[in-house]
Enzyme design. Structure first.
Site, PDB file in Angstrom:
ATOM      1  CB  CYS A   1      36.831  42.235  41.859  1.00 49.84           C
ATOM      2  SG  CYS A   1      38.556  41.809  42.179  1.00 49.84           S
TER       3      CYS A   1
ATOM      4  CB  CYS B   1      38.674  40.167  39.473  1.00 48.88           C
ATOM      5  SG  CYS B   1      38.803  39.844  41.244  1.00 48.88           S
ATOM      6  CG  ASP B   2      36.191  41.279  36.516  1.00 45.71           C
ATOM      7  OD1 ASP B   2      36.669  40.175  36.205  1.00 45.71           O
ATOM      8  OD2 ASP B   2      35.225  41.408  37.297  1.00 45.71           O
TER       9      ASP B   2
END
Length: 312
Positions: A137, A140-141
């Site tokens: 992701c 997300c990261d």
């Protein structure tokens, strides 16, 4: 001998969607029963720090966040159970679902929040470096890789989207593409090819990853199996998988509409499915966003609709 019990609201899954649905359902006195599934806490338990969920200005460990959501759901009276739902009979009401221990549950309403599992290449190193440079992701990261070098595996629209997102953060983005072309739409291909810090490595496969305390590079091969095959090491700081997700919807496909990938179709973008009293929330019904905050929001909607259904 099989056991059977009756519940007003059964929640299947325990990520942000499942736990949020449990919080709202419990506060509405629906006495929800929630089965956690194979991965208690969902995909966020595979993430080290969650920085884009509102209310955590310093970020929070994914496991800790899920434990807090679980505690909140339990505080309002949710009956949270370990185990899986392995069979569903949605042919008539009350709906009958069976656990991995053979318990049959008659449910007046069902909230499906089973999520989706990211597809991986199947390398041992993906497990070894999970949360230490391996991610599925970018949204997300990606922030952790500002001004660093990363690689995105995949050649479809999702991979292009991830690469473009990362290009706005990272110093350099490699796209590792198995085929000699991109499968993405023309407009996505154009955007990627016009982005200066994205380099596409066509006809490349990843053989493994290396690094002492996290990912420091990838072992790659160009034109695998061909006379001019070339193997070399690609220095990178992050390795992003973008080869798709598989919705965990198999046991429901006989009864509910899904798209070609398996995502459960809902009505007008809400949580309602074609079956009265059956709702879908989170990544199992979301092929587009797949974020903790959107999953939590859909879990809230599903519980509210379940309450309205039972009262109506």
């Amino acid at each position: 001998m099989e056991q059977r019990e009756h519940v007003r609201c059964l929640i299947i899954g325990s990520g942000p969607a499942g736990y949020t649905a449990a919080i709202y359902a419990a506060r509405a006195n629906l006495n929800p029963v929630e089965y956690c599934g194979m991965q208690t806490g969902g995909q966020l338990t595979q993430t080290t720090t969650v920085e884009n969920f509102p209310g955590y200005p310093e970020g929070i460990d994914g496991n800790e966040m899920m434990m807090q959501l679980r505690s909140q759901a339990e505080r309002f009276g949710t009956d949270i159970r370990d185990g899986e739902i392995v069979k569903a009979d949605l042919s008539q009401q009350p709906y009958v679902l069976t656990t991995d221990r053979g318990v049959e549950i008659e449910a007046d309403t069902v909230i499906i929040a089973t999520g989706a599992s990211a597809k991986y290449l199947g390398l041992e190193d993906e497990k070894k470096y999970n949360g230490q440079g391996v991610s599925a992701c970018a949204t997300c990261d990606g922030f952790f890789y500002r001004k660093r070098t990363v690689a995105v595996v995949g050649g479809g629209d999702t991979a292009c989207e991830e690469a473009l997102y990362l290009a706005g953060l990272a110093k350099k983005v490699y796209m590792i593409v198995r085929k000699p072309f991109l499968r993405a739409s023309d407009v996505m291909q154009k955007r990627v090819k016009e982005t200066e810090n994205i380099e596409i490595l066509f006809e490349h496969n990843t053989l493994g990853l290396y690094g002492q305390y996290g990912v420091e590079g990838a072992h790659v091969v160009k034109r695998l199996g061909q006379p001019d095959e070339e193997r070399y090491d690609l220095p990178i700081d992050g390795f992003f998988l973008a080869i798709g997700h598989k919705p965990n919807s198999d046991i429901f496909k006989e009864w509910l509409e899904t798209d070609e990938t398996g995502y459960i179709k809902t009505i007008d973008g809400g949580p309602c499915t074609k079956l009265p009293g059956v709702f879908a929330a989170g990544d199992v019904a979301d092929p587009h966003y797949r974020q903790a905050i959107t999953a939590a929001a859909s879990g809230c909607k599903a519980a509210i609709e379940a309450d309205r259904y039972l009262r109506g």
